[in-house]
Scaffold this motif. Structure first.
Motif, PDB file in Angstrom:
ATOM      1  N   PRO A 139       0.798  -1.235   0.000  1.00  0.00           N
ATOM      2  CA  PRO A 139       0.000   0.000   0.000  1.00  0.00           C
ATOM      3  C   PRO A 139       0.834   1.290   0.000  1.00  0.00           C
ATOM      4  O   PRO A 139       0.303   2.355  -0.295  1.00  0.00           O
ATOM      5  CB  PRO A 139      -0.808  -0.093   1.310  1.00  0.00           C
ATOM      6  CG  PRO A 139      -0.787  -1.522   1.684  1.00  0.00           C
ATOM      7  CD  PRO A 139       0.453  -2.115   1.131  1.00  0.00           C
ATOM      8  N   ASP A 140       2.119   1.179   0.335  1.00  0.00           N
ATOM      9  CA  ASP A 140       2.922   2.406   0.327  1.00  0.00           C
ATOM     10  C   ASP A 140       3.849   2.475  -0.876  1.00  0.00           C
ATOM     11  O   ASP A 140       4.786   3.267  -0.908  1.00  0.00           O
ATOM     12  CB  ASP A 140       3.729   2.512   1.628  1.00  0.00           C
ATOM     13  CG  ASP A 140       4.630   1.295   1.803  1.00  0.00           C
ATOM     14  OD1 ASP A 140       4.602   0.391   0.935  1.00  0.00           O
ATOM     15  OD2 ASP A 140       5.365   1.249   2.812  1.00  0.00           O
ATOM     16  N   HIS A 141       3.597   1.633  -1.856  1.00  0.00           N
ATOM     17  CA  HIS A 141       4.465   1.585  -3.029  1.00  0.00           C
ATOM     18  C   HIS A 141       4.355   2.883  -3.825  1.00  0.00           C
ATOM     19  O   HIS A 141       3.269   3.404  -4.031  1.00  0.00           O
ATOM     20  CB  HIS A 141       4.076   0.394  -3.891  1.00  0.00           C
ATOM     21  CG  HIS A 141       5.126   0.001  -4.884  1.00  0.00           C
ATOM     22  ND1 HIS A 141       5.244   0.590  -6.118  1.00  0.00           N
ATOM     23  CD2 HIS A 141       6.128  -0.908  -4.796  1.00  0.00           C
ATOM     24  CE1 HIS A 141       6.255   0.037  -6.778  1.00  0.00           C
ATOM     25  NE2 HIS A 141       6.809  -0.879  -5.986  1.00  0.00           N
ATOM     26  N   GLU A 142       5.487   3.397  -4.284  1.00  0.00           N
ATOM     27  CA  GLU A 142       5.470   4.704  -4.949  1.00  0.00           C
ATOM     28  C   GLU A 142       4.661   4.695  -6.253  1.00  0.00           C
ATOM     29  O   GLU A 142       4.111   5.711  -6.659  1.00  0.00           O
ATOM     30  CB  GLU A 142       6.894   5.210  -5.197  1.00  0.00           C
ATOM     31  CG  GLU A 142       7.655   4.405  -6.233  1.00  0.00           C
ATOM     32  CD  GLU A 142       8.860   5.171  -6.810  1.00  0.00           C
ATOM     33  OE1 GLU A 142       9.227   6.214  -6.263  1.00  0.00           O
ATOM     34  OE2 GLU A 142       9.398   4.699  -7.834  1.00  0.00           O
ATOM     35  N   SER A 143       4.574   3.520  -6.890  1.00  0.00           N
ATOM     36  CA  SER A 143       3.825   3.478  -8.154  1.00  0.00           C
ATOM     37  C   SER A 143       2.358   3.835  -7.972  1.00  0.00           C
ATOM     38  O   SER A 143       1.664   4.144  -8.944  1.00  0.00           O
ATOM     39  CB  SER A 143       3.935   2.075  -8.769  1.00  0.00           C
ATOM     40  OG  SER A 143       3.326   1.131  -7.903  1.00  0.00           O
ATOM     41  N   LEU A 144       1.899   3.806  -6.738  1.00  0.00           N
ATOM     42  CA  LEU A 144       0.487   4.137  -6.488  1.00  0.00           C
ATOM     43  C   LEU A 144       0.232   5.635  -6.578  1.00  0.00           C
ATOM     44  O   LEU A 144      -0.915   6.075  -6.686  1.00  0.00           O
ATOM     45  CB  LEU A 144       0.074   3.632  -5.100  1.00  0.00           C
ATOM     46  CG  LEU A 144       0.041   2.107  -4.962  1.00  0.00           C
ATOM     47  CD1 LEU A 144       0.128   1.693  -3.504  1.00  0.00           C
ATOM     48  CD2 LEU A 144      -1.216   1.538  -5.612  1.00  0.00           C
ATOM     49  N   VAL A 145       1.307   6.406  -6.516  1.00  0.00           N
ATOM     50  CA  VAL A 145       1.157   7.866  -6.479  1.00  0.00           C
ATOM     51  C   VAL A 145       1.927   8.562  -7.602  1.00  0.00           C
ATOM     52  O   VAL A 145       1.467   9.544  -8.176  1.00  0.00           O
ATOM     53  CB  VAL A 145       1.633   8.404  -5.106  1.00  0.00           C
ATOM     54  CG1 VAL A 145       1.538   9.919  -5.059  1.00  0.00           C
ATOM     55  CG2 VAL A 145       0.821   7.778  -3.977  1.00  0.00           C
ATOM     56  N   LYS A 146       3.066   8.021  -7.925  1.00  0.00           N
ATOM     57  CA  LYS A 146       3.958   8.690  -8.892  1.00  0.00           C
ATOM     58  C   LYS A 146       3.327   8.689 -10.290  1.00  0.00           C
ATOM     59  O   LYS A 146       2.951   7.636 -10.798  1.00  0.00           O
ATOM     60  CB  LYS A 146       5.299   7.959  -8.913  1.00  0.00           C
ATOM     61  CG  LYS A 146       6.395   8.837  -9.477  1.00  0.00           C
ATOM     62  CD  LYS A 146       7.786   8.273  -9.310  1.00  0.00           C
ATOM     63  CE  LYS A 146       8.714   9.081 -10.197  1.00  0.00           C
ATOM     64  NZ  LYS A 146       9.540   8.247 -11.055  1.00  0.00           N
ATOM     65  N   ASP A 147       3.262   9.873 -10.875  1.00  0.00           N
ATOM     66  CA  ASP A 147       2.651  10.026 -12.203  1.00  0.00           C
ATOM     67  C   ASP A 147       1.192   9.594 -12.247  1.00  0.00           C
ATOM     68  O   ASP A 147       0.667   9.264 -13.313  1.00  0.00           O
ATOM     69  CB  ASP A 147       3.448   9.230 -13.269  1.00  0.00           C
ATOM     70  CG  ASP A 147       4.879   9.720 -13.382  1.00  0.00           C
ATOM     71  OD1 ASP A 147       5.115  10.921 -13.176  1.00  0.00           O
ATOM     72  OD2 ASP A 147       5.761   8.889 -13.663  1.00  0.00           O
ATOM     73  N   ILE A 148       0.584   9.578 -11.099  1.00  0.00           N
ATOM     74  CA  ILE A 148      -0.831   9.198 -11.019  1.00  0.00           C
ATOM     75  C   ILE A 148      -1.686  10.462 -10.907  1.00  0.00           C
ATOM     76  O   ILE A 148      -1.355  11.378 -10.160  1.00  0.00           O
ATOM     77  CB  ILE A 148      -1.062   8.305  -9.775  1.00  0.00           C
ATOM     78  CG1 ILE A 148      -0.312   6.982  -9.916  1.00  0.00           C
ATOM     79  CG2 ILE A 148      -2.551   8.066  -9.520  1.00  0.00           C
ATOM     80  CD1 ILE A 148      -0.777   6.098 -11.035  1.00  0.00           C
ATOM     81  N   ASP A 149      -2.759  10.489 -11.655  1.00  0.00           N
ATOM     82  CA  ASP A 149      -3.671  11.637 -11.579  1.00  0.00           C
ATOM     83  C   ASP A 149      -4.705  11.486 -10.468  1.00  0.00           C
ATOM     84  O   ASP A 149      -5.083  12.456  -9.827  1.00  0.00           O
ATOM     85  CB  ASP A 149      -4.388  11.811 -12.927  1.00  0.00           C
ATOM     86  CG  ASP A 149      -3.408  12.093 -14.049  1.00  0.00           C
ATOM     87  OD1 ASP A 149      -2.808  13.179 -14.020  1.00  0.00           O
ATOM     88  OD2 ASP A 149      -3.205  11.215 -14.911  1.00  0.00           O
TER      89      ASP A 149
END
Lengths: 345, 345, 345, 345
Positions: free
Chosen positions: C60-70
C-alpha cells in the motif's frame, strides 16, 4: 435408552447430530463440546436448536463427555480424532468417529494421504460404518469409522455390482459434485457466499482423499484391485451430493441384471432407494434425509453404464449415517430418529 | 388414530401436508386428490415422498376423500374451497381449509378483495385457525379457516401487544418478505429461476389480499379499528417469511413491558419463541418447522418499536399450522407430527 | 487520458473498480495495492480479470500508487483511509475515497459512530460524491467522499422530494435489504454460504452507521433536521440493494407531484431511472450497472408514500459511483466506462 | 455501421443479444420480434434494457425485420428457424441462426434427433459458427449456424487435441452441467425456482441433441469417427456451463504436449484462455462474458486427461458467439461489443 455425547459439536455435522438426536426417542444427549464456543449455550451458535437442545458447549476434555456415556460421536477433524480415541476406548465408551482416521485399514496408505497415524492399533478392530454392507460387524463394534460423504455416494451402488461381477474393474470414473457444507463450518475465504453462489467448479482434481477409501471398499467387493478416477466439484448450494459414475459392464451384462443385483442388495434397506427406469436422482429429493437414491441409464452409443447416486452429505453422508451406526452399536432399531422425509421445495 | 385426506394435494402445501402427516403417529392418510396429476402415484410428482406415501392422486370428487374420513385438508385455491365446503360439511367430515375463503368474517369485505362468496352461511361458524389465540374454538370447530402465511407472521407478535394496549393502533407498518414457494407450484413465467434468483422486489404494493385479514384480527385484539400499511416482497429463496414491523409504543411503554406481554401470551406455546434481547430472527432457523421466532429492537432515534417475526410460509404459514389445527379438532396432542427442528445449514 | 491507481484493491470494490476501469476508454490503471496479496498477479486473486488486468498487487505504500498518477481510488476500510489521505493530498493526486471517513462533515458525529478522526482538516473540502446533486463541487474537488451504498439508495429519491417540500420531515422509515457483497470479501463465519444462502435476516437494527450519513444529506435537502428510522437486512444474494421507504406526504401532495419533482431532478441524469406508474424496481434489473431505479406507490389505506429504490451496492453503491466521480474530477464525460446494462437473467 | 434485427427476441438469448448490441459501437438494432409480446415496449419485458433499447416488439413477419437490414439474428426455436431461412436468404440479408437447424450437415442425422428438415438445400452453405476454427468460412457466409452451448464448451478444447492426434478417439466422456437459463425463458413447471434451487440433477442421460453435433465436429477434427459419451446436468444457478471431459491420451502424450497444442490453437484467440497449470475453471469467472476458460489435470492413477472447460451458456454459448459471428460476416472487428469482463462476485 442410552446416553450419548458429541465431541466437536460446533460444526455442521455436530449441528446435524444434535438435530437428529433431538428427534430420537431413545437417546439422551448429555454433553457436547467445542473448544471455540466453550461455555456458550448451543442455541447461541445454532439458533435452529433453540428450546430443544438446552446444553452449553464444554471443553473437549470435559468429563461429562465420557462419564455415564454409552456412546460418543467424535465429530472433530482427522488427527484430532485419533488423538482422542485411545482414552475413549480405555474409558469403555463406544465411539462413532466421523473423521477419516479409522476408515483406511492400511496405515501406510492412510499416512500417504493424511498424516502419520498415531494409533494404528485400533485400525483392525474399527468397523467400517456402512451398515448396508457391514451391519453385523458394526453391531459388535466398540469403534466405528463413519464413511466419507463422497465415498458413501460412490460405493453404495457399486459394491453389489462389483461383488456380482457385473462391472469391469478397470476404468470406473466417478464424477461427483457436492454442496458447500461438505467443506464444514469455517471462516474461510473460499467458502463465503460471494465465491460460491452462482458458481460451479472442480477441485482436488489430481487426487482427493476420498479416493483411497473408495478403492479400498470397492476392491474388497470386487475381490481384486479397483482403481478409480474421481473428480469432485463444488456446487452453489448447501447440501447434497450427486455422483455420476461411468462404468463398463462386464461381458453382455444388461441393465436388467444391474437392477436385479441392486434389488437383491437393497430391497430390505430402509435408506437406499433404487429408482425405477426412467427416473433419475435429484439432490433435493433426499435433502435433510438419511436416504440414498440411485438411478441407471445405459449410454446407447458407448455402452457405458451411467450410474447416478445422490445423498445429503451432512445426513447420510455424515451425521445421519453416524446415528444409524450408533443405533446398531447400541442394539437399537437402526432407523430410530432417521425417518424424516425431504421437504418440497 | 384418525383418517384424513387432502383435496388439492399437488401443490407445495399438499406436499408439505403429506410430509408432515407421514411423520404423525396417529394420522392415517387415506386419499389425496389432484385434477392435474390424477391417476399418477404421488411419488412421481414428489420424489421426496417416495416409499412413504404410496397413494396415487384421485379426482377431487372421489369418494375415498370423504368416506370413513375424519378430517379433510382442503388445499385448493380460494373459490374452489368454498365450492367444496357445503358437501364436506354435509358429509360430516371436519375440514381445515387452507384457502382464504373462510378467514374473513365479513362477506362483503371478502368479496371486495376476492370473488363473490357462495356460502357465507359457514362464515360464522368457521374458526379462525390461529391456535395460539383461538385454541378452544378450534377444538370444537367443524370447519377451521387456516390463516394466511404473511398474516400469521404479522399478527402473532402484535395481538398480545394490542390486546394489552402497549402499541398505538395508528400507523403500524408491516414490511414483509417471502420465499417464492408462497406463490405456489405453478408453471408461471415470473416464478422461474431466472426471474427469481439473485433478485429482490416488492409486489402488490398498493394492496395485498392478506391486509384485510390482518386488520380483522388486529382490530379484534385491539378492541378498535386497526389500519395497517403492508408491503410484501419476493425473496430469492424457497421458504421463509420475515416481517419487519414498525409500531409506535403507547405512552411510555418500554421494551420490557413488551417482553412481559409476550411472555404472558407465549410462555406455554410450543411453537412461538421470543428471542432474548439482542438476538434477531433469521428465516433459516425456522425453515421446515412449525415455529415462529420473534425479536424486538427499539429504534433509539424515533422511539419506534421494531418487531421482527419469522416463520416458514409452507409450514407454520400453511400446512404445519393446518396440522396443528387438525390435531386440536381431532382431540389429539397439538404438537403431534410437528416437533422437527430446522436444519443447519 | 489519465493515470489512476487503487489502494486496497483486493476487496470486492477493488475488483469492481478494475473491471470498470478496464472498459474505460481514457483511464490507464497503473498500480493496485493489497497488503494480503502483495506480489501476486491480480488474475490469481480475481480470475475474471485474467488477460485484461495484468498488474500484480503492490504494498500500500508503493510509490507506483502515487507517482505520475492523476487520481487514486482509496478502497481501504475507514480509519485506514484517513490515515492515507494527508500524504496523498501532499503528493498532489486527486482522491476518491470509498470509505466513510470524509462523508460526515461533523467530526464529532463521525467519532460517535466510528473512531476518532485523525485528519478533520480535510472534512470541509471533501466533496460529498453524489454527482446527481453535487456535480459542480465534485468537478473541482481534490478529495471526494464516495457515499455509502445504503445511503445512495435511500437519499437519491428523497432529496428532491424533501427539497421541494413534498414530504413531511418526520417519521420517514427506510427498510433496506442488501446482497452479501456489501459486507466485503472477508473470511468471516457469518458470510459463508451455509449461513447466508436460503436465509433472510435483519441486522444492526438499533443503529447502522449509514444512518447519520443519510440524515446529514436529507437534512441539508430539507432545510431542517430529518431523523430517520433505518433497518438493514441481509439478502441471500451477491449484489443488490432495495430500499422500501415509507414517508408521509406533505399536506395534499399527490403522487403526480412526486413524479414531477423526480422528473425535474433526474430527467437528464444518465444513471437514475424513474419507473412509470405500476412498474416497481427489482434488484436484478440493475445488477452490475451504475443505475438507480425508483418506483412509487401510495398506500390507499394509510396515505403513506411507498418509495422503492434499487441499485447494485458494488457498482452505483460503491465502485461505479467512484468512477463516475473520478470522471468528473478528471474533466471527463461522466458516463465513461459506466454504460453497461444489466444481464437477463 | 450496419443494421441488424432479431427475430424471436423475447427469450434469454434475445435479451442477451439486445444487451450486447446496445454496447456495440457499429451496430444499429432496428427491429425485434416476438409473437407473445408483440406491440409491447422491450423495456416492459426486460427491465434491464430500459432507456437503451427503446424498440417495441413486432410480429415475426414484420417487414422492418428485413428491410434495410444487413444481418438478422434468428433466435427462434429449431424448426421455426428453418421455416424462416429461405425467405431471409431470398431477401438478401445475412443470417446468424441460433437454433440447431443448420448445425448438423447430414440432414438424415438431423432428422433422427430433431424433426424433418424442410430446407436441406442450405445445409451445405451454412457455415458452422465456431470462429476459432472456422473464421474464414464465416467471413464469407450468408448463413451461419451458431453452435450449441454444451457443444462449444466440449469441442473447443478437444478440436486441437484431436487434430494433433494427442488423444485417443475412443472413450471420450463429457460430463457437463449447465445453469438453468440454457432451458430458455419459459413458463415451465420444471424451471420454477422451487424445483431448481438447491437442487442438482442429471437429465437427457441416454441421449442429448447436442451429442451428434459434438461428434460431427470432433470427427472432422480427428479425421475419423469420434463417438462421445455425454451427460448433461442442471445446476441451481442462472448462467454457466462447466464441462469435465475425460479422455485417454495417445501413446505417451504428456500434459505439456497438450498445453503446446492449445497454445498453438488459441494464443491469438481473444476469447479462449488456457489457464496455467494448477488453476481450474470456475463458471463465475466467465459469467456474462464471451470467454471460454480451459484447464487441465492428468489423473495420476488412471492416466486419463481431465479437461475442464467453462463458458456462459447465454453469451459464448449463444448470443455472444452469435455477435462474434455477425462481426465476422459484416467485415467488422471480431471482438466489437464483446470485451466486457466478468463481475466479482
Amino acid at each position: 435408552m442410552a446416553n450419548v455425547s458429541i465431541i466437536g459439536a460446533s460444526g455442521y455435522t455436530g449441528a446435524e447430530l444434535m438435530r437428529l438426536i433431538s428427534a430420537h426417542p431413545d437417546l439422551d444427549l448429555k454433553a457436547v463440546s467445542s473448544r471455540q464456543f466453550c461455555g456458550q449455550p448451543v442455541e447461541q451458535v445454532f439458533g435452529a436448536l433453540g428450546g430443544e437442545v438446552t446444553l452449553s458447549f464444554v471443553e473437549p476434555d470435559h468429563e461429562s463427555l465420557v462419564k455415564d456415556i454409552d456412546l460418543v460421536f467424535l465429530a472433530v477433524p482427522h488427527q484430532a480424532a485419533m488423538n482422542a480415541v485411545p482414552d475413549l476406548m480405555a474409558a469403555g465408551v463406544k465411539v462413532v468417529d466421523l473423521s477419516a482416521d479409522f476408515r483406511i485399514k492400511d496405515a501406510s496408505l492412510y499416512e500417504k494421504w493424511y498424516v502419520p497415524h498415531t494409533c494404528p492399533e485400533f485400525l483392525a478392530e474399527a468397523a467400517y460404518g456402512l451398515p448396508e454392507f457391514n451391519r453385523e460387524l458394526i453391531k459388535k463394534a466398540r469403534l466405528t469409522a463413519n464413511p466419507g460423504c463422497y465415498v458413501t455416494s460412490v460405493i453404495m451402488p457399486l459394491i453389489p455390482l462389483l461383488r456380482d461381477g457385473l462391472l469391469q474393474r478397470e476404468g470406473i470414473i466417478a464424477n461427483s459434485a457436492s454442496g458447500v457444507s461438505g467443506a464444514g463450518r469455517k471462516a474461510s475465504l473460499n467458502l463465503i457466499h460471494g465465491e460460491v453462489h452462482e458458481n460451479f467448479k472442480p477441485y482436488a482434481v489430481a487426487g482427493h482423499r476420498h479416493t483411497p477409501e473408495m478403492e479400498q471398499e470397492l476392491s474388497l467387493a470386487a475381490g481384486g484391485e479397483v482403481r478409480l478416477t474421481f473428480t469432485p466439484h463444488l456446487l452453489p448450494m448447501d447440501r447434497g451430493i450427486l455422483s455420476t459414475i461411468y462404468a463398463k459392464p462386464a461381458d453382455k451384462v444388461s441393465e436388467k441384471e444391474i437392477y436385479v443385483s441392486w434389488e437383491k442388495a437393497f430391497s430390505n434397506e430402509p435408506f437406499v432407494r433404487i429408482l425405477p427406469e426412467g427416473r433419475l436422482p435429484a439432490t433435493k429429493e433426499v435433502r435433510g434425509t438419511n436416504r440414498v437414491q440411485i438411478g441407471l441409464a445405459k449410454d446407447p452409443r458407448s455402452g457405458l453404464m451411467k450410474i447416478f447416486s445422490t445423498l445429503d452429505n451432512i445426513t447420510k453422508g455424515a451425521s445421519g449415517q453416524a446415528l444409524q451406526n450408533a443405533n446398531l452399536m447400541l442394539g437399537m432399531d437402526e432407523g430410530l430418529g432417521l425417518t424424516g422425509l425431504g421437504q418440497t421445495p
